[in-house]
Scaffold this motif. Structure first.
Motif, PDB file in Angstrom:
ATOM      1  N   PRO A 298       0.814  -1.222   0.000  1.00  0.00           N
ATOM      2  CA  PRO A 298       0.000   0.000   0.000  1.00  0.00           C
ATOM      3  C   PRO A 298       0.839   1.260   0.000  1.00  0.00           C
ATOM      4  N   LYS A 299       0.309   2.274  -0.659  1.00  0.00           N
ATOM      5  CA  LYS A 299       0.939   3.595  -0.623  1.00  0.00           C
ATOM      6  C   LYS A 299       0.194   4.527   0.324  1.00  0.00           C
ATOM      7  N   VAL A 300      -1.141   4.358   0.384  1.00  0.00           N
ATOM      8  CA  VAL A 300      -1.963   5.194   1.258  1.00  0.00           C
ATOM      9  C   VAL A 300      -2.932   4.290   2.011  1.00  0.00           C
ATOM     10  N   ILE A 301      -2.922   4.388   3.334  1.00  0.00           N
ATOM     11  CA  ILE A 301      -3.824   3.616   4.184  1.00  0.00           C
ATOM     12  C   ILE A 301      -4.813   4.576   4.837  1.00  0.00           C
ATOM     13  N   LEU A 302      -6.089   4.230   4.766  1.00  0.00           N
ATOM     14  CA  LEU A 302      -7.126   5.018   5.421  1.00  0.00           C
ATOM     15  C   LEU A 302      -7.501   4.334   6.731  1.00  0.00           C
ATOM     16  N   LEU A 303      -7.392   5.048   7.839  1.00  0.00           N
ATOM     17  CA  LEU A 303      -7.755   4.525   9.154  1.00  0.00           C
ATOM     18  C   LEU A 303      -9.180   4.933   9.487  1.00  0.00           C
ATOM     19  N   ARG A 304     -10.020   3.944   9.790  1.00  0.00           N
ATOM     20  CA  ARG A 304     -11.410   4.206  10.199  1.00  0.00           C
ATOM     21  C   ARG A 304     -11.653   3.520  11.535  1.00  0.00           C
ATOM     22  N   LEU A 305     -12.264   4.212  12.467  1.00  0.00           N
ATOM     23  CA  LEU A 305     -12.593   3.655  13.772  1.00  0.00           C
ATOM     24  C   LEU A 305     -14.083   3.720  14.010  1.00  0.00           C
ATOM     25  N   ASP A 306     -14.621   2.668  14.618  1.00  0.00           N
ATOM     26  CA  ASP A 306     -15.989   2.721  15.088  1.00  0.00           C
ATOM     27  C   ASP A 306     -16.094   3.864  16.092  1.00  0.00           C
ATOM     28  N   VAL A 307     -17.260   4.536  16.118  1.00  0.00           N
ATOM     29  CA  VAL A 307     -17.384   5.754  16.921  1.00  0.00           C
ATOM     30  C   VAL A 307     -17.104   5.523  18.398  1.00  0.00           C
ATOM     31  N   SER A 308     -17.362   4.318  18.901  1.00  0.00           N
ATOM     32  CA  SER A 308     -17.140   4.072  20.323  1.00  0.00           C
ATOM     33  C   SER A 308     -15.663   3.953  20.683  1.00  0.00           C
ATOM     34  N   TYR A 309     -14.800   3.884  19.663  1.00  0.00           N
ATOM     35  CA  TYR A 309     -13.350   3.861  19.891  1.00  0.00           C
ATOM     36  C   TYR A 309     -12.690   5.128  19.360  1.00  0.00           C
ATOM     37  N   ALA A 310     -13.483   6.110  18.971  1.00  0.00           N
ATOM     38  CA  ALA A 310     -12.946   7.310  18.339  1.00  0.00           C
ATOM     39  C   ALA A 310     -12.058   8.115  19.279  1.00  0.00           C
ATOM     40  N   HIS A 311     -12.250   7.976  20.586  1.00  0.00           N
ATOM     41  CA  HIS A 311     -11.431   8.730  21.531  1.00  0.00           C
ATOM     42  C   HIS A 311      -9.966   8.298  21.509  1.00  0.00           C
ATOM     43  N   LYS A 312      -9.673   7.146  20.879  1.00  0.00           N
ATOM     44  CA  LYS A 312      -8.299   6.648  20.772  1.00  0.00           C
ATOM     45  C   LYS A 312      -7.725   6.853  19.371  1.00  0.00           C
ATOM     46  N   THR A 313      -8.388   7.667  18.561  1.00  0.00           N
ATOM     47  CA  THR A 313      -7.958   7.838  17.169  1.00  0.00           C
ATOM     48  C   THR A 313      -6.519   8.326  17.076  1.00  0.00           C
ATOM     49  N   ASN A 314      -6.185   9.381  17.771  1.00  0.00           N
ATOM     50  CA  ASN A 314      -4.839   9.948  17.673  1.00  0.00           C
ATOM     51  C   ASN A 314      -3.774   8.987  18.167  1.00  0.00           C
ATOM     52  N   ASP A 315      -4.095   8.210  19.222  1.00  0.00           N
ATOM     53  CA  ASP A 315      -3.135   7.242  19.741  1.00  0.00           C
ATOM     54  C   ASP A 315      -2.836   6.158  18.714  1.00  0.00           C
ATOM     55  N   VAL A 316      -3.890   5.630  18.090  1.00  0.00           N
ATOM     56  CA  VAL A 316      -3.692   4.593  17.064  1.00  0.00           C
ATOM     57  C   VAL A 316      -2.965   5.172  15.857  1.00  0.00           C
ATOM     58  N   LEU A 317      -3.318   6.396  15.486  1.00  0.00           N
ATOM     59  CA  LEU A 317      -2.701   7.040  14.330  1.00  0.00           C
ATOM     60  C   LEU A 317      -1.203   7.242  14.532  1.00  0.00           C
ATOM     61  N   LEU A 318      -0.817   7.738  15.693  1.00  0.00           N
ATOM     62  CA  LEU A 318       0.609   7.958  15.981  1.00  0.00           C
ATOM     63  C   LEU A 318       1.365   6.639  16.025  1.00  0.00           C
TER      64      LEU A 318
END
Length: 465
Positions: A129-149
């Motif tokens: 892959p060259k570009v990966i799109l990260l999607r989280l279920d809304v109930s886990y959205a509070h951890k988005t930045n942690d998973v992204l980093l």
């Protein structure tokens, strides 16, 4: 008492209905944990900061057991405001004339274990892959930045990681709704296409919709409940195959029902108008029906309709119609079903805007001239494996004056005629063995008036049985 059927019930099931509690969500929470999980401090700050006067707390069925303690916690902070607070999963198109604050809850998620499992699943991929799109279920959205980093630190620098915003409130502006706020500080650039998707969450409509609308991408999902990740390629194929089978049934239909499942999305009126025009141009009959929550008994009241088109928000557009008597399709599937030679590459759209934009771009190409079209030509059905003659509505017959051959029907046994031009319902009624009781107006003498019974149905005053 007779047993309930699929088409009628006593209503007792609504009263005695057992609600499935979200087993993955919190069960026994202390006051501190409740405040943290439901983000009550932020909610109260949003409400008081806007100087609202009254609020409504809206919970899905699976979270109703927390509604009372949440209400007491909000009320304890002397909040009395003019807004809607929506807890749990929410359709992003949910609209009203009031501001909406979204509270999705904060389910537990270990970002390190999540990323580790997704990268292990990625090792089985045959693409780089060259570009990966990260999607989280809304109930886990509070951890988005942690998973992204964590992802960006573990992946090679040549691989970009994008992430969609998840809104936490919306405000009505001039009758429409503007979205504000986000649980993430990153957004997806619409000009950049992704070739792989990482989804964090369990089985849900969100995951199913992601699979269908991204069939050209490889999707890897991580379920925090089982702490495992997997590639979803086989599920994508099965979902699309089921939708393709339903689409073939829609091609055989001549009478359609447009189900209006939402009144809150801004573009629903132009879409309904577009669907009516499209069906009329294809010589199909359409009826528009406003419905709430779909169920088989409700739609069984329209036996003359052969296929339903659901106009609803993207989150709830795709309905598995196994329990329904007739197929239920999306507006995008209708566009494909009405083509003379269906051409489906696997691309899928659920949003209203995409369907309308696609039509405005290719509208002239899809129009069919009635002079060039042979209306008597049989059509081959992939469902039955035979040829069929489609019914043509809105077309004047060349064999009868003014095209009234199918409009004239015998109304009763006395051979009285009724004229209902282009009525699919009338045609269906005439094909039935039982057409209802005859009124016989003016033919029978009126009955003598008698005193009726009084009381309730199960114990009338003069009932001595």
């Amino acid at each position: 008492m007779a047993e309930n059927t699929a088409f009628s019930s006593s209503g007792e099931d609504i009263i005695s209905k057992a609600i499935d509690v979200d087993q993955e969500g919190p069960q026994n929470l202390s006051n501190e944990e409740l405040i943290e999980y439901y983000d009550i401090d932020r909610t109260v700050q949003e409400i008081t900061g806007s100087d609202f006067k009254r609020i409504a707390l809206q919970f899905p069925d699976e979270l109703l057991h927390h509604s009372v303690p949440v209400y007491h916690e909000v009320a304890a902070q002397h909040v009395d405001a003019d807004a809607v607070v929506h807890y749990g999963h929410a359709c992003m198109s949910l609209t009203s004339r009031l501001p909406v604050i979204y509270v999705f809850g904060k389910k537990y998620l270990d970002p390190h274990a999540c990323v580790e499992s997704l990268l292990d699943s990625m090792q089985s991929s045959h693409i780089e892959p060259k570009v990966i799109l990260l999607r989280l279920d809304v109930s886990y959205a509070h951890k988005t930045n942690d998973v992204l980093l964590e992802l960006r630190s573990r992946l090679a620098p040549r691989i970009s990681v994008l992430c969609n915003e998840i809104t936490n409130k919306s405000l009505p502006v001039n009758g429409r709704r503007s979205i504000a706020g986000s649980s993430s500080d990153t957004t997806q650039n619409p000009q950049i296409t992704h070739d792989m998707i990482f989804f964090v969450g369990g089985e849900s409509l969100t995951l199913a919709n992601i699979l269908m609308t991204n069939s050209s991408c490889e999707v890897h999902s991580y379920d925090p409940h089982t702490r495992s990740a997997r590639i979803e390629s086989m599920r994508i194929n099965k979902l699309l195959m089921r939708r393709y089978a339903i689409l073939q049934k829609a091609r055989d239909a001549d009478v359609f029902g447009i189900l209006v499942g939402t009144l809150g999305v801004a573009s629903y009126l132009p879409l309904i108008s577009h669907l009516r025009t499209t069906l009329s141009r294809a010589h199909k009959k359409s009826y528009t029906i406003s419905v709430g929550k779909l169920n088989p008994a409700k739609l069984a009241n329209f036996p003359e309709i052969e296929c339903f088109v659901l106009v609803a928000c993207p989150e709830n557009s795709v309905v598995e119609s196994k329990e329904f008597l007739q197929p239920i399709i999306t507006p995008y599937e209708l566009e494909i079903a009405l083509q003379k030679e269906p051409n489906w590459t696997g691309r899928y759209e659920l949003g209203f805007e995409q369907v309308l934009v696609s039509q405005s771009t290719n509208g002239n190409e899809n129009e069919v001239s009635t002079e060039e079209e042979d209306l008597e030509q049989p059509v081959f059905s992939l469902v039955t494996g035979t040829y069929r003659h489609a019914k043509r509505y809105g077309v004047k017959s060349s064999n009868t004056q003014d095209g009234l051959s199918s409009a004239v029907a015998i109304r009763n046994q006395d051979n009285a005629l009724s004229v209902l031009p282009d009525s699919a319902a009338n045609e269906f009624l005439q094909s039935r063995t039982f057409k209802g009781l005859e009124t016989r107006l003016g033919q029978d003498a009126p009955s003598v008036l008698e005193q009726g019974q009084s009381g309730i149905a199960k114990a009338y005053a003069d009932d001595h049985l």
